[in-house]
Write an enzyme that holds these catalytic residues in place. Structure first.
Site, PDB file in Angstrom:
ATOM      1  N   LYS A  72       0.846  -1.187   0.000  1.00 46.51           N
ATOM      2  CA  LYS A  72       0.000   0.000   0.000  1.00 46.51           C
ATOM      3  C   LYS A  72       0.885   1.243   0.000  1.00 46.51           C
ATOM      4  CE  LYS A  72      -2.877   2.724   3.123  1.00 46.51           C
ATOM      5  NZ  LYS A  72      -3.478   2.803   4.452  1.00 46.51           N
TER       6      LYS A  72
ATOM      7  N   GLU B 277      -7.779  12.284  13.351  1.00 45.51           N
ATOM      8  CA  GLU B 277      -6.878  11.170  13.654  1.00 45.51           C
ATOM      9  C   GLU B 277      -5.842  11.495  14.719  1.00 45.51           C
ATOM     10  OE1 GLU B 277      -4.072   7.937  11.279  1.00 45.51           O
ATOM     11  OE2 GLU B 277      -5.487   9.209  10.204  1.00 45.51           O
TER      12      GLU B 277
END
Length: 453
Positions: free
Chosen positions: A206, A255
């Site tokens: 990824k 986050e």
């Protein structure tokens, strides 16, 4: 006995003094520093809205460059902490700032105001926590007798407090956007395709590819206006503002990277996203689809597994939820897995920041190869986007968030950043649309919602 440090210029002392106060709005205090301290302020509010910090004035500035920038900041702060002279009930002084995403990437002219690491100890530190409001003076000096200097600082503290409590607050208006420019869209799509080829070759699992848009305003937008609308538009997020000179880094991020309090640590895996629904029914269907989506679950698992791998050696024990849940903010739903544990006594806040950054949610996996590809393919300078921003105090309590849903303000312009994790199932146009969704929070804040993406 006061703690001191012998340097070439004399013995240094780091004094702090705290008073309790009432009826102080944090944004009013931030704006009280606008006339004399513009370019030397910061603001922080956690997602739960239980902890707010405002800093005015740069008493101490720590900058660092290069691959050891986190260690450099850590070492300088550790030396400063040993100099602190305070009474038992005084608040611990704190250090606030951030790091650039990539230590090997030379910062562009756009980000020149912020070096590879930029942290400050404020002269005046307002902290609101558990309904308690405390205002501190921080002073680093070589003089043992501080009565004259402190009296000057107390007068200025009282003036700022009076302005914040009494003067009429300014009426903030959203900036008028005259032009919106999407940067390097063909290059972004090409980068997504290139990453997919690397995944097929087995080089990476990824890679997070990002892009930016540029807003031009009719007039210069202020940090105070951006802060005001971030608090109004994105109440479920961490809100931060970091000024230096004529540049401001502002964000409304969902986050957390790491929180450390009395030896306990708290982190979270946040990756995988979908838009909010137009009504409750659609919102629930989109959320349930996200919880079952193979591509997003794969992306999320990369993040949680990496966090566990890098922080487990720093902890005596660790707890991780077995299944993700939904984290819903105004424009986006995310997959979210809370993580908590107990830090080893030898591991401080910066050890966790260094171990965690960048998580697969912002870099990719394997980490080093993913960052190399970002450096090669993105063709832009992320600056502090997707990097740690936050604070740590002299008792090693603090919190860092990840600087996403963020923008760099410079005069009459703003640069907004957004990205997404590219995995084997990713499609370039779908990824482009996902970044459009992620631009929305800061577009709302800065007035760009008048323009369709």
């Amino acid at each position: 006995m006061s703690k001191q440090l012998r340097s070439t210029s004399g013995t240094k002392y780091f004094y702090t003094e705290t008073i309790e106060c009432e009826g102080v709005s944090p944004i009013a205090f931030f704006e009280a520093g606008d006339r004399l301290y513009r370019g030397q302020r910061f603001f922080w509010q956690n997602r739960e809205k239980t902890h707010t910090i405002v800093g005015i004035g740069h008493e101490i500035v720590i900058k660092a460059q290069g691959e050891d920038r986190i260690t450099t900041v850590q070492n300088k702060w550790n030396r400063l902490k040993k100099l602190v002279v305070k009474e038992r009930l005084d608040q611990a002084p704190l250090l606030f700032g951030g790091f650039s995403f990539d230590s090997k990437h030379s910062l562009s002219e756009e980000w020149r105001a912020f070096s590879g690491a930029f942290f400050v100890v404020p002269q005046f530190q307002l902290e609101i926590k558990n309904e308690s409001i405390k205002l501190s003076i921080n002073c680093l000096t070589e003089r043992l007798d501080q009565s004259a200097r402190f009296e000057e600082l107390r007068k200025e503290r009282d003036r700022l407090l009076h302005v914040a409590q009494v003067q009429e607050r300014p009426l903030f208006e959203k900036a008028i956007v005259t032009e919106k420019t999407e940067r390097n869209v063909p290059e972004y799509l090409a980068a997504v395709r290139a990453v997919k080829k690397e995944i097929m070759r087995g080089e990476v699992d990824k890679v997070v590819i990002s892009r930016s848009i540029e807003l031009d305003f009719e007039e210069s937008t202020s940090s105070g206006a951006a802060l005001y609308y971030a608090l109004q538009e994105q109440p479920e997020s961490y809100i931060f503002v970091l000024e230096n000179g004529g540049s401001t880094f502002v964000g409304a991020t969902p986050e957390r990277l790491i929180r450390k309090e009395h030896g306990r640590i708290f982190s979270a895996g946040v990756a995988g996203s979908v838009r909010r629904g137009k009504d409750v029914g659609e919102d629930q269907r989109l959320g349930q689809a996200l919880l079952a989506d193979e591509k997003n679950l794969e992306e999320h698992d990369f993040v949680v597994s990496m966090i566990q791998k890098v922080i487990e050696p720093l902890c005596t024990e660790l707890q991780i939820s077995t299944q993700p849940k939904l984290l819903k903010i105004r424009d986006i739903q995310h997959l979210f897995t809370p993580i908590s544990g107990t830090a080893k006594e030898t591991e401080d806040m910066f050890a966790f920041v260094e171990a965690l950054h960048p998580t697969p949610a912002l870099g990719g996996t394997p980490r080093l190869k993913a960052v190399e590809l970002i450096r090669e393919l993105e063709q832009m300078d992320r600056g502090y986007y997707a990097a740690p921003v936050g604070f740590v105090d002299a008792e090693d309590n603090g919190e860092f968030a990840v600087g996403i849903r963020s923008a760099l303000l410079r005069g009459g312009k703003a640069l907004l950043y957004a990205g997404g994790g590219i995995v084997s199932e990713s499609e370039p146009l779908a990824e482009l649309e996902e970044t459009n969704v992620k631009f929305r929070p800061m577009l709302r804040v800065l007035g760009g919602n008048r323009h369709e993406l």
